[in-house]
Design an enzyme around this catalytic site. Structure first.
Site, mmCIF file in Angstrom:
data_model
loop_
_atom_site.group_PDB
_atom_site.id
_atom_site.type_symbol
_atom_site.label_atom_id
_atom_site.label_comp_id
_atom_site.label_asym_id
_atom_site.label_seq_id
_atom_site.Cartn_x
_atom_site.Cartn_y
_atom_site.Cartn_z
ATOM 1 N N ALA A 25 -7.093 5.242 5.253
ATOM 2 C CA ALA A 25 -6.113 4.220 5.101
ATOM 3 C C ALA A 25 -6.286 3.092 6.274
ATOM 4 C CB ALA A 25 -4.871 4.787 5.630
ATOM 5 N N ASP A 26 -7.524 2.909 6.734
ATOM 6 C CA ASP A 26 -8.076 1.726 7.737
ATOM 7 C C ASP A 26 -8.019 0.288 6.606
ATOM 8 O OD1 ASP A 26 -8.505 1.011 10.575
ATOM 9 O OD2 ASP A 26 -10.030 -0.090 9.364
ATOM 10 N N ILE A 27 -7.193 -0.487 7.005
ATOM 11 C CA ILE A 27 -7.675 -1.787 6.090
ATOM 12 C C ILE A 27 -8.756 -2.517 6.557
ATOM 13 C CG2 ILE A 27 -6.399 -4.242 5.996
ATOM 14 C CD1 ILE A 27 -3.624 -2.998 6.784
#
Length: 292
Positions: free
Chosen positions: A242-244
């Protein structure tokens, strides 16, 4: 004053370490002198400043001069852990030389997975950084540390859990924390201060057990736990889907037209195990400006 010279198994590119550390304004990095001053608390709670400086060594023959005032053995043990001097990167680079990230690992060869200065620091930093752009996240963290932390010899150290546990939510709101973020930081610190959450036991637990333990705490989600596992405990096989920043790096690295889906991230990363944390680190480096 004590001093100790340390030789480390290559490859180990300290200039790349310093460049990444310098992205955080709280880190006392001197790129010219090739050094960093590290605030470390002893087991008794004393704040010690340890200086780590590159000696005459290179990435292929890394040598460091470490110095401090007190607690030589304890401080050296912690410094070795923070800078991951006991873990050879050669196996990691050999692994990635046979993967779709081979060019990236060649470009950033010798970059270790350096830890935050304590697990508590890492946890607070992750809570503060949640859902913020990086620039304001660093600003907010700096305000937090300057307001409630401790300074010694010009070097700032995060506050202790007991200090944050004693705060009112409004104390953090005045720094521009959202109400929820203030609650997460203070409530988590209270759990640590009263012994409900014992951070000293985490190194002895598996990744899965740490996830199960921390995920039950309000305000701590999978992204936060994964970052604590990586940068608080040095675990080698984490890839925060989920890390942008990772999504952006994967999109750029593989020439994608759109942000990669979770399924695509999982698919492209399969061959990176059991070193997913290093893949994450090197992908982050690929989108950080002016990386040496």
């Amino acid at each position: 004053m004590w001093k100790e010279t340390v030789s480390v198994t290559p490859p180990y590119h300290f200039d790349r370490v310093l460049k990444r550390l310098s992205l955080d304004p709280l880190n006392a990095v001197d790129l010219t002198e090739r050094s960093v001053k590290v605030p470390v608390r002893s087991g008794a709670g004393e704040l010690c400043i340890v200086t780590v400086r590159a000696a005459e060594g290179t990435a292929s023959e890394p040598v460091f001069l470490v110095s401090g005032e007190t607690n030589r053995q304890e401080m050296m043990e912690r410094i070795r852990e923070i800078f991951q001097w006991g873990k050879s990167l050669q196996a990691v680079h050999d692994h990635f030389s046979k993967t779709n990230l081979s060019a990236l690992f060649e470009e950033h060869a010798g970059t270790p997975l350096v830890l935050e200065y304590s697990v508590y620091n890492c946890l607070m930093k992750c809570i503060i950084h949640q859902q913020l752009n990086l620039s304001f996240a660093f600003t907010l963290t700096e305000r937090f540390v300057h307001a409630f932390g401790e300074q010694k010899d010009g070097v700032w150290c995060y506050p202790q859990p007991e200090t944050v546990a004693a705060l009112d939510y409004q104390d953090l709101r005045e720094l521009q924390f959202s109400m929820r973020k203030a609650e997460y930081a203070i409530d988590t610190s209270r759990l640590i201060a009263d012994g409900t959450l014992n951070l000293s036991k985490l190194p002895f637990l598996s990744d899965e057990d740490i996830m199960k333990k921390l995920i039950t705490i309000r305000g701590i989600g999978p992204w936060t736990v994964q970052n604590v596992l990586m940068f608080g405990l040095g675990r080698p096989n984490l890839f925060p889907l989920a890390d942008i920043g990772l999504q952006k790096a994967v999109k750029r690295r593989f020439g994608l037209a759109e942000k990669p889906s979770k399924e695509m991230m999982l698919d492209v990363s399969r061959e990176w195990e059991p070193y997913l944390s290093y893949a994450s680190l090197y992908l982050w480096r690929s989108i950080e400006s002016s990386s040496p």
